[in-house]
Design an enzyme around this catalytic site. Sequence first.
Site, PDB file in Angstrom:
ATOM      1  N   GLY A 287       0.818  -1.210   0.000  1.00 20.79           N
ATOM      2  CA  GLY A 287       0.000   0.000   0.000  1.00 20.79           C
ATOM      3  C   GLY A 287       0.847   1.252   0.000  1.00 20.79           C
ATOM      4  O   GLY A 287       0.429   2.290   0.517  1.00 20.79           O
TER       5      GLY A 287
ATOM      6  N   SER B 238      -3.949  -0.584  14.272  1.00 16.23           N
ATOM      7  CA  SER B 238      -4.781   0.611  14.331  1.00 16.23           C
ATOM      8  C   SER B 238      -5.245   0.852  15.757  1.00 16.23           C
ATOM      9  O   SER B 238      -5.438  -0.091  16.541  1.00 16.23           O
ATOM     10  CB  SER B 238      -6.002   0.456  13.424  1.00 16.23           C
ATOM     11  OG  SER B 238      -6.935   1.497  13.617  1.00 16.23           O
TER      12      SER B 238
ATOM     13  N   ILE C  55      -0.889   6.502   4.563  1.00 17.95           N
ATOM     14  CA  ILE C  55       0.260   6.334   5.448  1.00 17.95           C
ATOM     15  C   ILE C  55       1.368   5.569   4.739  1.00 17.95           C
ATOM     16  O   ILE C  55       2.554   5.887   4.886  1.00 17.95           O
ATOM     17  CB  ILE C  55      -0.181   5.632   6.744  1.00 17.95           C
ATOM     18  CG1 ILE C  55      -1.036   6.585   7.572  1.00 17.95           C
ATOM     19  CG2 ILE C  55       1.025   5.163   7.561  1.00 17.95           C
ATOM     20  CD1 ILE C  55      -1.782   5.939   8.707  1.00 17.95           C
ATOM     21  N   GLY C  56       0.998   4.560   3.944  1.00 16.13           N
ATOM     22  CA  GLY C  56       2.012   3.789   3.229  1.00 16.13           C
ATOM     23  C   GLY C  56       2.873   4.649   2.330  1.00 16.13           C
ATOM     24  O   GLY C  56       4.087   4.426   2.224  1.00 16.13           O
TER      25      GLY C  56
ATOM     26  N   TYR D  80     -13.858  -3.884  10.515  1.00 13.94           N
ATOM     27  CA  TYR D  80     -12.567  -3.239  10.236  1.00 13.94           C
ATOM     28  C   TYR D  80     -11.664  -3.304  11.470  1.00 13.94           C
ATOM     29  O   TYR D  80     -10.500  -3.689  11.376  1.00 13.94           O
ATOM     30  CB  TYR D  80     -12.772  -1.778   9.828  1.00 13.94           C
ATOM     31  CG  TYR D  80     -11.467  -1.017   9.749  1.00 13.94           C
ATOM     32  CD1 TYR D  80     -10.604  -1.204   8.674  1.00 13.94           C
ATOM     33  CD2 TYR D  80     -11.080  -0.140  10.768  1.00 13.94           C
ATOM     34  CE1 TYR D  80      -9.390  -0.529   8.601  1.00 13.94           C
ATOM     35  CE2 TYR D  80      -9.869   0.535  10.703  1.00 13.94           C
ATOM     36  CZ  TYR D  80      -9.025   0.337   9.621  1.00 13.94           C
ATOM     37  OH  TYR D  80      -7.820   0.990   9.566  1.00 13.94           O
TER      38      TYR D  80
END
Length: 295
Positions: free
Chosen positions: A11, A137, A16-17, A162
């Site tokens: 990603g 997360s 963020i990646g 999620y």
Amino acid sequence: MARAVNVLVTGGNAGIGYFVAEQLAAAGATVALGSRDAAKAAAARAAILAGTPDATVRHVPLDLADLSSLKSSADAVGLDHLDAVVLNAGIALDTPPRRESVDGHELMFATNHLGHFALTHWLAPLLTGARIITTGSFAARSERLDLDDLQSMDAYDPKRTYGRSKLAQMSFGFELDRRLRAAGSTCRSIVVHPGGALDSLTPSRPGVHSRSAATRLLGLPAGLLLHGKDAGARPAVRAVLDPGVEGGQLLGPRQFGLRGAPRVEQPHTHMTDPRTGAALWEASRELTGVEPVLS
């Protein structure tokens, strides 16, 4: 690390990646961007080169939701070794209905956890002595894994699913650390999380992320408690580059776990529970048909 390192960032084309990749490239690393979208990967590479013209950045085709494609992705890395892999890519769905991957697995669990579990297996020949960094997360703090319903078949709720998929990633990272230690491996498994990372607090990058002046101003109050995705990338970057980081550690932002410079923090016990980790590992092995074994 004193020498240049080779790093795969899943990603790495967005969010963020992208900033993990940008910061590692600026530090002299050779960076492979794992992305299913070649055009977005090209835009990310161009943005990185705009800031660091001598950076070495390549694209690796990667679709974590398609287990049958992951061996080809590992073969396409094009490097003789990896010093680190940052398991960062993920999706978050906001509304029902429940969706499935091409393999018939719930899509967030498949992409965020199962794909990374299987990818680590296929990358194993490149990972001798490497660091495997798993991105969790803040959302995982309030969730618990339902080992009887990892696929979220019952009472599907996107937000909960999620959070559980990110918790599964973190549980995997800690379980991987226990297995590496037991095997006497030279690899290290490290878990990170970005805290509260908002688009409105994230600097613009042409072709990757755009933030208007109005959006920036509206986001300023949130900056008292949260930060941008560039700052959210720093725990992963430290996990790659800091020689003092050890396997089994959790790195996150310093201030309330939401913003600030990265630090080592104490993980919640439900993230590190060995029985849950072992059960998740076995379920993941059955669902993917592979398991990571690293030297």
